[in-house]
Design an enzyme around this catalytic site. Structure first.
Site, PDB file in Angstrom:
ATOM      1  N   GLN A 235       0.876  -9.533  -5.875  1.00 12.87           N
ATOM      2  CA  GLN A 235       0.330 -10.887  -6.044  1.00 12.87           C
ATOM      3  C   GLN A 235       1.153 -11.717  -7.033  1.00 12.87           C
ATOM      4  O   GLN A 235       0.790 -12.861  -7.305  1.00 12.87           O
ATOM      5  CB  GLN A 235      -1.120 -10.820  -6.544  1.00 12.87           C
ATOM      6  CG  GLN A 235      -2.097 -10.259  -5.544  1.00 12.87           C
ATOM      7  CD  GLN A 235      -2.404 -11.209  -4.381  1.00 12.87           C
ATOM      8  OE1 GLN A 235      -2.041 -12.386  -4.410  1.00 12.87           O
ATOM      9  NE2 GLN A 235      -3.044 -10.674  -3.364  1.00 12.87           N
TER      10      GLN A 235
ATOM     11  N   CYS B  60     -18.474  -4.090   2.929  1.00 14.38           N
ATOM     12  CA  CYS B  60     -19.661  -3.708   3.675  1.00 14.38           C
ATOM     13  C   CYS B  60     -19.709  -2.200   3.772  1.00 14.38           C
ATOM     14  O   CYS B  60     -18.946  -1.584   4.504  1.00 14.38           O
ATOM     15  CB  CYS B  60     -19.635  -4.323   5.065  1.00 14.38           C
ATOM     16  SG  CYS B  60     -19.873  -6.088   5.023  1.00 14.38           S
TER      17      CYS B  60
ATOM     18  N   THR C 175       0.844  -1.201   0.000  1.00 12.03           N
ATOM     19  CA  THR C 175       0.000   0.000   0.000  1.00 12.03           C
ATOM     20  C   THR C 175       0.878   1.250   0.000  1.00 12.03           C
ATOM     21  O   THR C 175       0.682   2.164  -0.810  1.00 12.03           O
ATOM     22  CB  THR C 175      -0.925   0.008   1.244  1.00 12.03           C
ATOM     23  OG1 THR C 175      -1.753  -1.152   1.197  1.00 12.03           O
ATOM     24  CG2 THR C 175      -1.794   1.255   1.281  1.00 12.03           C
TER      25      THR C 175
ATOM     26  N   HIS D  80       3.812  -9.926   3.183  1.00 15.31           N
ATOM     27  CA  HIS D  80       2.864 -10.904   3.737  1.00 15.31           C
ATOM     28  C   HIS D  80       2.049 -11.660   2.697  1.00 15.31           C
ATOM     29  O   HIS D  80       1.210 -12.481   3.049  1.00 15.31           O
ATOM     30  CB  HIS D  80       1.948 -10.250   4.771  1.00 15.31           C
ATOM     31  CG  HIS D  80       0.859  -9.383   4.222  1.00 15.31           C
ATOM     32  ND1 HIS D  80      -0.431  -9.824   4.060  1.00 15.31           N
ATOM     33  CD2 HIS D  80       0.862  -8.104   3.799  1.00 15.31           C
ATOM     34  CE1 HIS D  80      -1.178  -8.841   3.596  1.00 15.31           C
ATOM     35  NE2 HIS D  80      -0.417  -7.778   3.412  1.00 15.31           N
TER      36      HIS D  80
HETATM   37  C1  LIG Z   1      -2.213  -7.092  -0.678  1.00 21.84           C
HETATM   38  C2  LIG Z   1      -2.045  -6.200  -1.831  1.00 21.84           C
HETATM   39  C3  LIG Z   1      -1.660  -4.861  -1.657  1.00 21.84           C
HETATM   40  C4  LIG Z   1      -1.453  -4.248  -0.304  1.00 21.84           C
HETATM   41  O1  LIG Z   1      -0.303  -4.747   0.302  1.00 21.84           O
HETATM   42  P1  LIG Z   1      -0.021  -4.465   1.849  1.00 21.84           P
HETATM   43  O2  LIG Z   1       1.379  -4.952   2.023  1.00 21.84           O
HETATM   44  O3  LIG Z   1      -1.035  -5.250   2.602  1.00 21.84           O
HETATM   45  O4  LIG Z   1      -0.141  -2.992   2.068  1.00 21.84           O
HETATM   46  C5  LIG Z   1      -1.497  -4.097  -2.784  1.00 21.84           C
HETATM   47  N1  LIG Z   1      -1.703  -4.588  -3.999  1.00 21.84           N
HETATM   48  C6  LIG Z   1      -2.076  -5.865  -4.211  1.00 21.84           C
HETATM   49  C7  LIG Z   1      -2.267  -6.349  -5.600  1.00 21.84           C
HETATM   50  C8  LIG Z   1      -2.265  -6.707  -3.139  1.00 21.84           C
HETATM   51  O5  LIG Z   1      -2.655  -7.961  -3.342  1.00 21.84           O
END
Ligand SMILES: *Cc1c(COP(=O)(O)O)cnc(C)c1O
Length: 382
Positions: free
Chosen positions: A181, A326, A76, A203
């Site tokens: 991803q 939601c 993010t 994560h």
């Molecule tokens: C999970 C995700 C994020 C956000 O990542 P964080 O490390 O949780 O801030 C951004 N882009 C994609 C495509 C994600 O799957």
């Protein structure tokens, strides 16, 4: 009650035990707890060495130079830094992005739009993939930045960033790619993918939450304007004391991902096949997003005649996600599914199943059987 089967790896992954062990060594009084910015003693030097080793590990997975990796608090923040930081200082910036990006990109671009930045929102087709021609057709002389994701977090489909990036580079337009991803799930190589900025998260790849990185290309050199000031860490691009344990964890997780990338992708492909075979005899099931260009670990399905929320409640022994939000009293269907042209009704009937390193064939067989039972039951009481 038995623990539900976790099929939400696209939301987050557990930390690999080897990663947790590594992190623990950088926290306690008998460990390497120093501040990596402390220059005057060995506690600092040891922490700094660990941070640089992790920087090598993260860079290595995407074939980058370690000097191109900027630590952040997650994808993010990386998305925010890349997008806000790239357009800052431009007189009349224009951004091209899409309606199916992660909220970290959508909300950042929408905020910039409120500040007067022009944003073009591309809409992909039913396969969920923004086509290169759509991007090229939207280019203007003042286009500053294009931001597109490599793998969509709800659909698993893959954007052709090589074709898009090659054209953007020839036109001098900056290219940001959210690869949160994609890293660890498919080959990601910045030497063949012409991107300027790439967002990564710990994560989603069996590392800890709260740490990520932004790849910032050095050759040809690109700059981002810092969005967090104070101390000038990370070559002035992102200040703040580096969280050694988090960084070491992300480094270890990325090294593990690199060593098992192909085997793991093969395993996930087998689990995907097994899962879909298990649902084969259930009528009225459709796959959302591209079948041809996708990572194996994410399967998004719509179930005719049942509401995704009711289905999710019925699937008490599975941990899955509907992508819906939601909003006060009402449930808004997934904006990604709306973005690929599904009606509200169809979008409400979808669920995302995502698999990972610890998913077993037994769990997948249990899951598909459970889905068949619950969908059949819900359809019967309609
Ligand atoms: C999970 C995700 C994020 C956000 O990542 P964080 O490390 O949780 O801030 C951004 N882009 C994609 C495509 C994600 O799957």
């Amino acid at each position: 009650m038995k623990k539900p089967v976790y099929l939400d790896y696209a939301a987050t992954t557990p930390v690999d035990p080897a990663v947790a062990d590594e992190m623990f060594r950088y926290l306690t009084p008998d460990g390497f707890f120093g501040n990596p910015a402390s220059r005057s003693h060995g506690f600092g030097w040891q922490a700094e060495a660990a941070v640089e080793s992790a920087r090598n590990q993260v860079a290595s997975l995407i074939h980058a130079d370690p000097r191109e990796i900027v630590w952040t608090s997650g994808a993010t923040e990386s998305d925010n830094l890349a997008i806000k930081g790239a357009v800052a200082g431009h007189d009349n910036p224009h951004i091209i992005t899409s309606t199916v990006e992660h909220k970290a990109v959508v909300d950042t671009c929408a905020w910039l739009e409120e500040q007067g930045v022009e944003v073009t929102w591309l809409e992909p087709g039913r396969d969920g993939i923004v086509q290169p021609q759509q991007v090229f057709a939207a280019l203007k002389p003042e286009t500053t930045l294009v931001s597109l994701m490599l793998v969509n977090n709800e659909l698993g489909c893959i954007t052709d960033i090589i074709t898009i990036g090659a054209e953007l580079r020839s036109r001098g337009v900056l290219f940001h790619v959210d690869a949160a991803q994609a890293a660890g799930k498919m080959a990601v190589d910045v030497t063949t993918m012409p991107v300027d900025f790439m967002s990564l998260s710990g994560h989603k790849v069996y590392g800890p939450k709260g740490v990520g990185a932004l790849y910032v290309r050095r050759s040809p050199d690109v700059r981002v304007q810092a969005q967090i000031h104070g101390g000038g860490h990370e070559r002035g691009m992102r200040s703040g004391t580096l969280p050694t344990h988090q960084i070491v964890g992300m480094g270890k997780a990325f090294a593990l991902a690199q060593s098992c990338l192909e085997d793991e992708a093969d395993d996930l492909e087998r689990l995907r096949t097994l899962f879909l075979e298990g649902l084969h005899d259930l009528p009225g099931v459709t796959l959302n997003g591209s079948e041809a260009s996708r990572v194996p670990g994410i399967v998004n399905l719509s179930f005719e005649g049942v509401d995704g929320e009711s289905l999710m409640l019925g699937l008490r022994n599975l941990a899955v996600s509907s992508g819906s939000a939601c909003a006060s009293a009402t449930v808004e269907p997934s904006y990604v599914l709306r973005g690929i042209g599904l009606s509200d009704e169809l979008a409400h009937r979808a669920l995302r199943f995502s698999f990972g390193r610890y998913t077993t064939a037994e769990e997948i067989e249990f899951a598909s059987g459970h889905i068949v039972d619950v969908v059949t039951r819900l359809r019967a009481v309609r």
